[in-house]
Design a protein around this motif. Structure first.
Motif, PDB file in Angstrom:
ATOM      1  N   ASP A  13       0.926  -5.144  44.675  1.00 15.10           N
ATOM      2  CA  ASP A  13       1.718  -5.578  45.830  1.00 15.10           C
ATOM      3  C   ASP A  13       1.666  -4.497  46.905  1.00 15.10           C
ATOM      4  OD1 ASP A  13       3.510  -6.456  47.712  1.00 15.10           O
ATOM      5  OD2 ASP A  13       5.239  -6.507  46.361  1.00 15.10           O
ATOM      6  N   PRO A  14       0.716  -4.603  47.844  1.00 12.63           N
ATOM      7  CA  PRO A  14       0.562  -3.573  48.880  1.00 12.63           C
ATOM      8  C   PRO A  14       1.768  -3.421  49.804  1.00 12.63           C
ATOM      9  CG  PRO A  14      -1.390  -4.965  48.759  1.00 12.63           C
ATOM     10  CD  PRO A  14      -0.343  -5.605  47.899  1.00 12.63           C
ATOM     11  N   GLN A  15       2.755  -4.308  49.721  1.00 10.95           N
ATOM     12  CA  GLN A  15       3.967  -4.208  50.534  1.00 10.95           C
ATOM     13  C   GLN A  15       5.159  -3.675  49.731  1.00 10.95           C
ATOM     14  OE1 GLN A  15       3.980  -4.868  53.989  1.00 10.95           O
ATOM     15  NE2 GLN A  15       1.818  -4.723  53.473  1.00 10.95           N
ATOM     16  N   TYR A  16       4.897  -3.115  48.565  1.00  9.33           N
ATOM     17  CA  TYR A  16       5.941  -2.621  47.669  1.00  9.33           C
ATOM     18  C   TYR A  16       6.413  -1.249  48.161  1.00  9.33           C
ATOM     19  CZ  TYR A  16       8.194  -1.832  43.087  1.00  9.33           C
ATOM     20  OH  TYR A  16       9.081  -1.591  42.064  1.00  9.33           O
ATOM     21  N   LYS A  17       7.334  -1.295  49.083  1.00 14.73           N
ATOM     22  CA  LYS A  17       7.834  -0.100  49.762  1.00 14.73           C
ATOM     23  C   LYS A  17       8.341   0.965  48.783  1.00 14.73           C
ATOM     24  CE  LYS A  17      11.330   1.083  53.192  1.00 14.73           C
ATOM     25  NZ  LYS A  17      12.206   0.523  54.215  1.00 14.73           N
ATOM     26  N   GLU A  18       9.095   0.537  47.795  1.00 16.93           N
ATOM     27  CA  GLU A  18       9.689   1.484  46.845  1.00 16.93           C
ATOM     28  C   GLU A  18       8.614   2.231  46.054  1.00 16.93           C
ATOM     29  OE1 GLU A  18      10.553  -1.674  47.248  1.00 16.93           O
ATOM     30  OE2 GLU A  18      12.677  -1.670  47.788  1.00 16.93           O
ATOM     31  N   ALA A  19       7.485   1.572  45.782  1.00 14.14           N
ATOM     32  CA  ALA A  19       6.407   2.243  45.041  1.00 14.14           C
ATOM     33  C   ALA A  19       5.787   3.348  45.887  1.00 14.14           C
ATOM     34  CB  ALA A  19       5.355   1.232  44.597  1.00 14.14           C
ATOM     35  N   TYR A  20       5.583   3.086  47.184  1.00 14.37           N
ATOM     36  CA  TYR A  20       5.068   4.142  48.060  1.00 14.37           C
ATOM     37  C   TYR A  20       6.039   5.313  48.122  1.00 14.37           C
ATOM     38  CZ  TYR A  20       1.355   1.140  49.926  1.00 14.37           C
ATOM     39  OH  TYR A  20       0.248   0.357  50.068  1.00 14.37           O
ATOM     40  N   ASP A  21       7.322   4.998  48.257  1.00 15.83           N
ATOM     41  CA  ASP A  21       8.345   6.036  48.331  1.00 15.83           C
ATOM     42  C   ASP A  21       8.363   6.868  47.052  1.00 15.83           C
ATOM     43  OD1 ASP A  21      10.614   7.540  49.068  1.00 15.83           O
ATOM     44  OD2 ASP A  21      11.967   6.015  48.277  1.00 15.83           O
ATOM     45  N   SER A  22       8.374   6.202  45.908  1.00 20.05           N
ATOM     46  CA  SER A  22       8.432   6.927  44.632  1.00 20.05           C
ATOM     47  C   SER A  22       7.166   7.732  44.383  1.00 20.05           C
ATOM     48  CB  SER A  22       8.660   5.941  43.491  1.00 20.05           C
ATOM     49  OG  SER A  22       9.935   5.339  43.628  1.00 20.05           O
ATOM     50  N   ARG A  23       6.016   7.148  44.720  1.00 20.48           N
ATOM     51  CA  ARG A  23       4.769   7.896  44.534  1.00 20.48           C
ATOM     52  C   ARG A  23       4.765   9.115  45.455  1.00 20.48           C
ATOM     53  NH1 ARG A  23      -1.093   5.166  45.458  1.00 20.48           N
ATOM     54  NH2 ARG A  23      -0.479   5.454  47.648  1.00 20.48           N
ATOM     55  N   GLY A  24       5.278   8.931  46.675  1.00 19.61           N
ATOM     56  CA  GLY A  24       5.368  10.060  47.596  1.00 19.61           C
ATOM     57  C   GLY A  24       6.228  11.181  47.038  1.00 19.61           C
TER      58      GLY A  24
END
Length: 131
Positions: A13-24
């Motif tokens: 899900d390329p729009q999974y905001k929380e995953a980007y935040d957590s990976r960051g």
């Protein structure tokens, strides 16, 4: 392993905001500040004005500070304050970034605002740096 899991979630899900935040955040913890900034920026692009974005802007500013990009950090703190003018940490942390750039007056003004909003530690910073 967490970074790999978040990467997989983003692939699904390329729009999974929380995953980007957590990976960051995990990249930040591993001192990959540039990688963290990229992920935080993507998370912000998905939904830049939400209340959840306040924390992401804050984490991105922290990564920028680790790279001595205080102007970039201030831009993020400005956005936090724009979204929520009562955000105490936005003022307090922007004060630190301004101090790092030699803008003692600007830092003192931000700490004063943070103090007015209830952060009494800000008054200690004023006593220490703003005489």
């Amino acid at each position: 392993g967490a970074i790999e899991d978040y990467t997989k979630a983003i692939e699904l899900d390329p729009q999974y905001k929380e995953a980007y935040d957590s990976r960051g955040w995990h990249k930040h913890l591993l001192s990959d500040y540039r990688g963290a900034i990229v992920d935080y920026t993507k998370a912000i692009e998905i939904d830049p004005e939400s209340k959840m974005s306040l924390g992401i802007y804050s984490r991105r500013a922290l990564s920028k500070e680790r790279l001595d990009d205080y102007r970039g950090a201030i831009a993020d703190y400005n956005k936090i304050i724009e979204i929520n003018p009562q955000n105490i940490r936005g003022y307090y942390n922007r004060g630190w970034a301004k101090l790092e750039l030699g803008d003692i007056h600007g830092g003192c003004l931000d700490w004063s605002k943070a103090g007015e909003l209830g952060d009494f530690d800000a008054y200690e910073m004023i006593r220490k740096y703003c005489n």
